[in-house]
Scaffold this active site. Structure first.
Site, PDB file in Angstrom:
ATOM      1  N   ASP A 141      -9.641   7.311  -5.809  1.00 23.48           N
ATOM      2  CA  ASP A 141      -8.129   6.429  -6.690  1.00 23.48           C
ATOM      3  C   ASP A 141      -6.849   6.928  -7.762  1.00 23.48           C
ATOM      4  O   ASP A 141      -7.820   7.782  -8.345  1.00 23.48           O
ATOM      5  CB  ASP A 141      -8.349   5.236  -6.283  1.00 23.48           C
ATOM      6  N   SER A 142      -6.148   6.528  -7.455  1.00 23.82           N
ATOM      7  CA  SER A 142      -5.209   7.668  -8.850  1.00 23.82           C
ATOM      8  C   SER A 142      -5.430   8.926  -9.420  1.00 23.82           C
ATOM      9  O   SER A 142      -5.130   9.516  -8.172  1.00 23.82           O
ATOM     10  CB  SER A 142      -5.500   6.471  -9.917  1.00 23.82           C
ATOM     11  N   ALA A 143      -5.911   8.672 -10.491  1.00 31.86           N
ATOM     12  CA  ALA A 143      -5.997   9.921 -10.794  1.00 31.86           C
ATOM     13  C   ALA A 143      -7.138  10.674 -10.070  1.00 31.86           C
ATOM     14  O   ALA A 143      -7.602  12.286  -9.908  1.00 31.86           O
ATOM     15  CB  ALA A 143      -6.381  10.405 -12.226  1.00 31.86           C
ATOM     16  N   GLY A 145      -7.712  11.006  -7.180  1.00 32.45           N
ATOM     17  CA  GLY A 145      -6.522  11.588  -5.928  1.00 32.45           C
ATOM     18  C   GLY A 145      -6.210  12.842  -6.291  1.00 32.45           C
ATOM     19  O   GLY A 145      -6.581  14.043  -5.614  1.00 32.45           O
TER      20      GLY A 145
END
Length: 305
Positions: A141-143, A145
Site C-alpha cells: 500500500d501507498s509507499a 507500492g
C-alpha cells in the site's frame, strides 16, 4: 488528519514521533487486527549477510506455506510498520487462507534511500528461499507500492515470476507532480500534497528525483505480473494509480484498476470508517486466489511441454 499533518513537523524528532503515535492510534481504532490472528516475528540473516526482519501473520486455522503473500507496508517510508498494518495482513490471511509475510524495513529519516528498497529486496530473497516465487503474491500500500514495483523491475531479483501483484493506493510519482494536479481538482481529506512532500523528503533528500530507482520506468521495463490496483476516488494518489495502470499495460502486462468512489487513501485498512473496505478486500482476495490457481496451471502446463 489533514489538520494534524499540517501542524506536525516531520523534520523534528518530536513531530515525527507524535505523527507515528497518532497514525498508529487511528489505524488501531478504525482497523484493529482480526481476533485470533497470530504474528510470528522473523529476524534472520541471509547467506550474504543481509538482515531480514518482519513477521508471519496467520489468521486462525492458517498454517500452510505452500503459497504465501509478501506484504510491503506504506506511509511515506517513515511512519508505519507491520504492526500498524496487521488489519490488512490478518484480513488478507483470513480471506485467502494464506500466510502473509510482512517485511519490517528500516524507516526514514534515520535510514534514507535506498535502505527501504534494499530491505524489501532482502525480504523477498529470504521468502523465496522458503516459497517458490510463482507461488507468491506481492501486495503493498501507498509507499509500499513504489517499493514493490521497484522490486519487480530488478531483473536479477526474479520478482517478476510472482503469481500476481495487488496494490492499495500506490505511490508512484515521488515528485508528487501527479498528486498536485489531482489536488487542484479535489482536495484529499486526509493530507495536503505539501505535507506529504515534507514526509517523503525524509527518505529522498539530496537524491536526484530522476534516479532510476525513484522515477520507475514501468512502461519500458519487464512486464509486471497480473496486477490489481485499488484506489480511492477522494485521494490525491488517484492519478498515480491511473498512471501506473496505464504504464503496466504499455509494458505488456495485465492490470485491473478499481477506483472506489469517495473513498480515502488505503480505505481497506479502515473498515470501521469505510463500509466499502470489506467489499474491496473480497475483490482483492478473489484476485489473489484466482491468480495463484492460474500460476499453478501454467506451471503444470510447462512441465507437460
Amino acid at each position: 488528519m489533514r489538520q494534524i499533518s499540517a501542524v506536525l513537523p516531520p523534520e523534528q524528532a518530536w513531530g515525527l514521533w507524535l505523527s507515528r503515535r497518532i497514525l498508529a492510534g487511528v489505524m488501531d481504532a478504525f482497523g484493529p487486527p482480526l481476533a485470533g490472528a497470530r504474528a510470528e516475528r522473523v529476524d534472520g540473516v541471509l547467506p550474504d549477510g543481509r538482515r531480514v526482519v518482519g513477521e508471519w501473520v496467520r489468521a486462525p486455522g492458517v498454517h500452510s506455506t505452500d503459497n504465501a503473500i509478501y506484504f510491503v507496508h506504506g506511509s511515506g517510508y517513515a511512519l508505519c510498520s507491520p504492526r500498524t498494518h496487521r488489519r490488512l495482513t490478518s484480513w488478507l490471511s483470513r480471506l485467502t487462507g494464506l500466510p502473509v509475510f510482512a517485511v519490517d524495513y528500516r524507516l526514514a529519516p534515520r535510514h534514507r534511500f535506498p535502505t527501504a528498497a534494499h530491505d524489501v529486496r532482502a525480504g523477498w530473497d529470504w521468502l523465496v528461499g522458503h516459497v517458490p516465487p510463482e507461488r507468491v503474491v506481492i501486495a503493498g500500500d501507498s509507499a509500499g507500492g513504489h517499493l514493490t514495483v521497484d522490486l519487480l523491475l530488478q531483473s536479477e531479483a526474479e520478482a517478476a515470476k510472482a503469481a500476481a501483484l495487488v496494490l492499495f493506493s500506490p505511490l508512484i510519482d515521488l515528485t508528487l507532480g501527479l498528486a498536485r494536479v489531482r489536488e487542484a481538482l479535489r482536495r484529499d481529506p486526509a493530507i495536503r500534497v505539501s505535507d506529504a512532500a515534507r514526509l517523503l523528503a525524509l527518505y529522498t533528500r539530496d537524491v536526484d528525483p530522476t534516479h532510476e530507482r525513484l522515477a520507475l520506468d514501468v512502461a519500458g521495463g519487464p512486464a509486471l505480473p497480473p496486477t490489481l490496483i485499488q484506489a480511492g476516488g477522494a485521494e490525491m494518489l488517484l492519478s498515480d494509480a491511473r498512471r501506473l495502470a496505464a504504464d503496466i499495460h504499455a509494458g505488456g502486462g495485465r492490470c485491473e484498476l478499481q477506483v472506489w468512489p469517495d473513498q480515502v487513501h488505503v480505505f481497506q485498512a479502515l473498515p470501521r470508517l469505510s463500509p466499502e473496505a470489506a467489499k474491496a478486500m473480497r475483490h482483492a482476495a478473489h484476485f489473489i486466489t484466482t491468480s495463484l490457481r492460474a500460476s499453478d496451471f501454467d506451471a503444470m502446463a510447462g512441465k507437460a511441454d
